[in-house]
Every structure is written in C-alpha cells, then in structure tokens.
Design an enzyme around this catalytic site. Structure first.
Site, PDB file in Angstrom:
ATOM      1  N   ASP A  89       0.873  -3.454  -3.317  1.00  0.00           N
ATOM      2  CA  ASP A  89       1.063  -2.065  -3.742  1.00  0.00           C
ATOM      3  C   ASP A  89       0.267  -1.061  -2.912  1.00  0.00           C
ATOM      4  O   ASP A  89      -0.649  -1.423  -2.174  1.00  0.00           O
ATOM      5  CB  ASP A  89       0.613  -1.903  -5.206  1.00  0.00           C
ATOM      6  CG  ASP A  89      -0.915  -1.927  -5.341  1.00  0.00           C
ATOM      7  OD1 ASP A  89      -1.552  -2.845  -4.789  1.00  0.00           O
ATOM      8  OD2 ASP A  89      -1.472  -1.003  -5.966  1.00  0.00           O
ATOM      9  N   ASP A 116      -8.041 -10.375   2.914  1.00  0.00           N
ATOM     10  CA  ASP A 116      -8.507  -9.399   3.913  1.00  0.00           C
ATOM     11  C   ASP A 116      -9.920  -9.763   4.352  1.00  0.00           C
ATOM     12  O   ASP A 116     -10.103 -10.576   5.235  1.00  0.00           O
ATOM     13  CB  ASP A 116      -8.501  -7.988   3.306  1.00  0.00           C
ATOM     14  CG  ASP A 116      -7.183  -7.281   3.497  1.00  0.00           C
ATOM     15  OD1 ASP A 116      -6.514  -7.554   4.493  1.00  0.00           O
ATOM     16  OD2 ASP A 116      -6.827  -6.456   2.648  1.00  0.00           O
ATOM     17  N   GLY A 135      -1.036  -8.747  -7.535  1.00  0.00           N
ATOM     18  CA  GLY A 135      -0.248  -8.870  -6.302  1.00  0.00           C
ATOM     19  C   GLY A 135       0.467 -10.188  -6.106  1.00  0.00           C
ATOM     20  O   GLY A 135       1.491 -10.254  -5.425  1.00  0.00           O
ATOM     21  N   ASP A 175      -2.026 -12.887  -2.935  1.00  0.00           N
ATOM     22  CA  ASP A 175      -1.040 -12.178  -2.135  1.00  0.00           C
ATOM     23  C   ASP A 175      -1.578 -11.910  -0.728  1.00  0.00           C
ATOM     24  O   ASP A 175      -0.856 -12.042   0.249  1.00  0.00           O
ATOM     25  CB  ASP A 175      -0.593 -10.868  -2.811  1.00  0.00           C
ATOM     26  CG  ASP A 175      -1.751  -9.954  -3.147  1.00  0.00           C
ATOM     27  OD1 ASP A 175      -2.904 -10.429  -3.236  1.00  0.00           O
ATOM     28  OD2 ASP A 175      -1.518  -8.743  -3.330  1.00  0.00           O
ATOM     29  N   PHE A 211      -1.054  -1.132   6.924  1.00  0.00           N
ATOM     30  CA  PHE A 211      -0.928  -1.049   5.462  1.00  0.00           C
ATOM     31  C   PHE A 211       0.407  -1.663   5.051  1.00  0.00           C
ATOM     32  O   PHE A 211       1.458  -1.076   5.310  1.00  0.00           O
ATOM     33  CB  PHE A 211      -1.018   0.405   5.010  1.00  0.00           C
ATOM     34  CG  PHE A 211      -1.485   0.546   3.592  1.00  0.00           C
ATOM     35  CD1 PHE A 211      -0.903  -0.182   2.563  1.00  0.00           C
ATOM     36  CD2 PHE A 211      -2.536   1.398   3.282  1.00  0.00           C
ATOM     37  CE1 PHE A 211      -1.350  -0.060   1.258  1.00  0.00           C
ATOM     38  CE2 PHE A 211      -2.995   1.529   1.989  1.00  0.00           C
ATOM     39  CZ  PHE A 211      -2.400   0.796   0.966  1.00  0.00           C
TER      40      PHE A 211
HETATM   41  C1  PRP Z   1      -6.042  -7.803  -3.232  1.00  0.00           C
HETATM   42  C2  PRP Z   1      -5.787  -9.301  -3.194  1.00  0.00           C
HETATM   43  C3  PRP Z   1      -7.149  -9.896  -3.248  1.00  0.00           C
HETATM   44  C4  PRP Z   1      -8.003  -8.863  -2.572  1.00  0.00           C
HETATM   45  C5  PRP Z   1      -8.248  -9.303  -1.176  1.00  0.00           C
HETATM   46  O1  PRP Z   1      -6.115  -7.385  -4.549  1.00  0.00           O
HETATM   47  O2  PRP Z   1      -4.989  -9.737  -4.260  1.00  0.00           O
HETATM   48  O3  PRP Z   1      -7.561 -10.141  -4.579  1.00  0.00           O
HETATM   49  O4  PRP Z   1      -7.300  -7.622  -2.569  1.00  0.00           O
HETATM   50  O5  PRP Z   1      -9.131  -8.467  -0.531  1.00  0.00           O
HETATM   51  P1  PRP Z   1     -10.446  -9.003   0.173  1.00  0.00           P
HETATM   52  O6  PRP Z   1     -10.079 -10.223   0.968  1.00  0.00           O
HETATM   53  O7  PRP Z   1     -10.856  -7.842   1.057  1.00  0.00           O
HETATM   54  O8  PRP Z   1     -11.474  -9.291  -0.874  1.00  0.00           O
HETATM   55  P2  PRP Z   1      -6.022  -5.866  -5.003  1.00  0.00           P
HETATM   56  O9  PRP Z   1      -7.405  -5.340  -5.213  1.00  0.00           O
HETATM   57  O10 PRP Z   1      -5.167  -5.104  -4.038  1.00  0.00           O
HETATM   58  O11 PRP Z   1      -5.348  -5.968  -6.446  1.00  0.00           O
HETATM   59  P3  PRP Z   1      -3.813  -6.222  -6.837  1.00  0.00           P
HETATM   60  O12 PRP Z   1      -3.501  -7.656  -6.496  1.00  0.00           O
HETATM   61  O13 PRP Z   1      -3.754  -5.976  -8.316  1.00  0.00           O
HETATM   62  O14 PRP Z   1      -2.960  -5.251  -6.059  1.00  0.00           O
END
Ligand code: PRP
Length: 179
Positions: free
Chosen positions: A158, A102, A44, A99, A151
């Site tokens: 993505d 959460d 991301g 990116d 979202f």
């Molecule tokens: C997203 C982002 C973080 C994580 C954050 O990655 O890049 O690594 O989620 O979430 P959290 O604070 O709840 O732990 P994602 O799993 O969507 O992978 P991507 O970057 O490949 O889309």
C-alpha cells in the site's frame, strides 16, 4: 494491461506473479513434506499468503500477526507485536510470510521473538526483496522477486492504505507521494 492512473509502470503482471508463486509453492511443498505453518505479517502479506497457500500440496496451518513501529525514544526499526498469533508454534515447521523485506529490521525482531517460542524450524518467505535498503542481515530463504529502490504498490502493498487491491505490482508515480 490498463493500469491504475497513479501507477507509473507495472513491474510484475498478475500472470507473472501467479507463475512465480506457483514455482515457489512447488519448492516449498518439496521442502516441507510433513506440512508447514504459514505466519502472515499483516496486512501486506494477505494476498501473497492466500495464493501461496492454495498452491501448496502439503498440510498447511495459517496464522497471522501484526506489528507496529515502536517510536517513543526507540531505535529506528524497533517494532512491537499488536496482534499476536492465535496458537502455539512450538515444535512446528514455520514459514514467516512477508510482502516485502526492506531494512530487515522488522524481520530481525520477528525472527528473534518467534524463535523464543521454540518452533522446530523457522524460515522466511517474502514476495519482494528490496535488498538495496538492507540494514540488518536477515535470512530470506524463499523470495519471489528482487526489486529496485522504487515505491512499489499492489498485490497487498500500500501507500496510505491504498492500492493493496491491485492485482499486479507497480511503481507508484512520484507525484502521488511527493505532491
Ligand atoms: C512492511 C512489511 C514488513 C516491513 C518491512 O510492513 O510487511 O513488515 O514493512 O520493512 P523493513 O524490512 O524495513 O523492516 P508495513 O509497515 O508496510 O505494513 P503493512 O504490511 O500493513 O502495509
């Protein structure tokens, strides 16, 4: 601007993102006069990292890592590194580039894992902060935007590997992920 038909509304336009990334880059350039190592968390963060790096006025190193949820009998939020850094970060000033933050659980894990490698400093730079979902108290020193509990896709983010290429950040129509 004409948005993708699956987008309910644009949250931040390409111009707004560019302006905010430039502001953040100026702040980071002042704070890291001796240079910085940017670590992007795949996938991301790639668009954000690429724009941020090009706006920095200091020496920059770039590396990437990738994590995946570690599910079997694990606690929620447990992740493991599936693609590690190419180089040591010992003694370096490191900025972890995300990116989105959460729950903060991924970040909590990564900060612990990277701190064990003895960087000189380790801070976080996130494009988006959805702090309403936070479960772990993690320090996010640099952030572009705080976002509501919706979202959001585009500019690297993505849904099922789609929409990352959109140049703006938009809210995905709920019928797309809840058909
Ligand atoms: C997203 C982002 C973080 C994580 C954050 O990655 O890049 O690594 O989620 O979430 P959290 O604070 O709840 O732990 P994602 O799993 O969507 O992978 P991507 O970057 O490949 O889309």
């Amino acid at each position: 601007m004409q948005s993708h038909p699956d987008i309910e509304r644009i949250l931040f336009t390409e111009e707004e993102i560019h302006a905010r990334v430039s502001e953040l880059a100026a702040q980071i350039s002042s704070a890291y006069a001796n240079g910085v190592t940017l670590i992007g968390v795949l996938k991301g963060s790639v668009f954000f990292l690429a724009d941020l790096a090009r706006a920095l006025k200091i020496h920059v190193r770039i590396d990437f890592l990738s994590v995946t949820p570690f599910l079997p009998a694990g606690e929620p939020g447990l992740v493991r590194i599936v693609k590690d850094l190419d180089s040591s970060i010992e003694g370096q000033d490191v900025l972890l580039v995300e990116d989105i933050v959460d729950t903060g659980l991924t970040l909590r894990y990564l900060l612990r894992a990277l701190n064990e490698r003895h960087p000189r400093s380790l801070q976080v730079c996130a494009l988006l902060d959805r702090s309403v979902r936070r479960l772990a108290d993690v320090p996010v020193l640099y952030r572009c935007f705080e976002i509501p509990d919706r979202f959001v896709v585009g500019y690297g983010l993505d849904y099922q590997q789609r929409y990352r290429h959109l140049p703006y950040l938009g809210i995905l129509k709920s019928e797309v992920f809840r058909p």
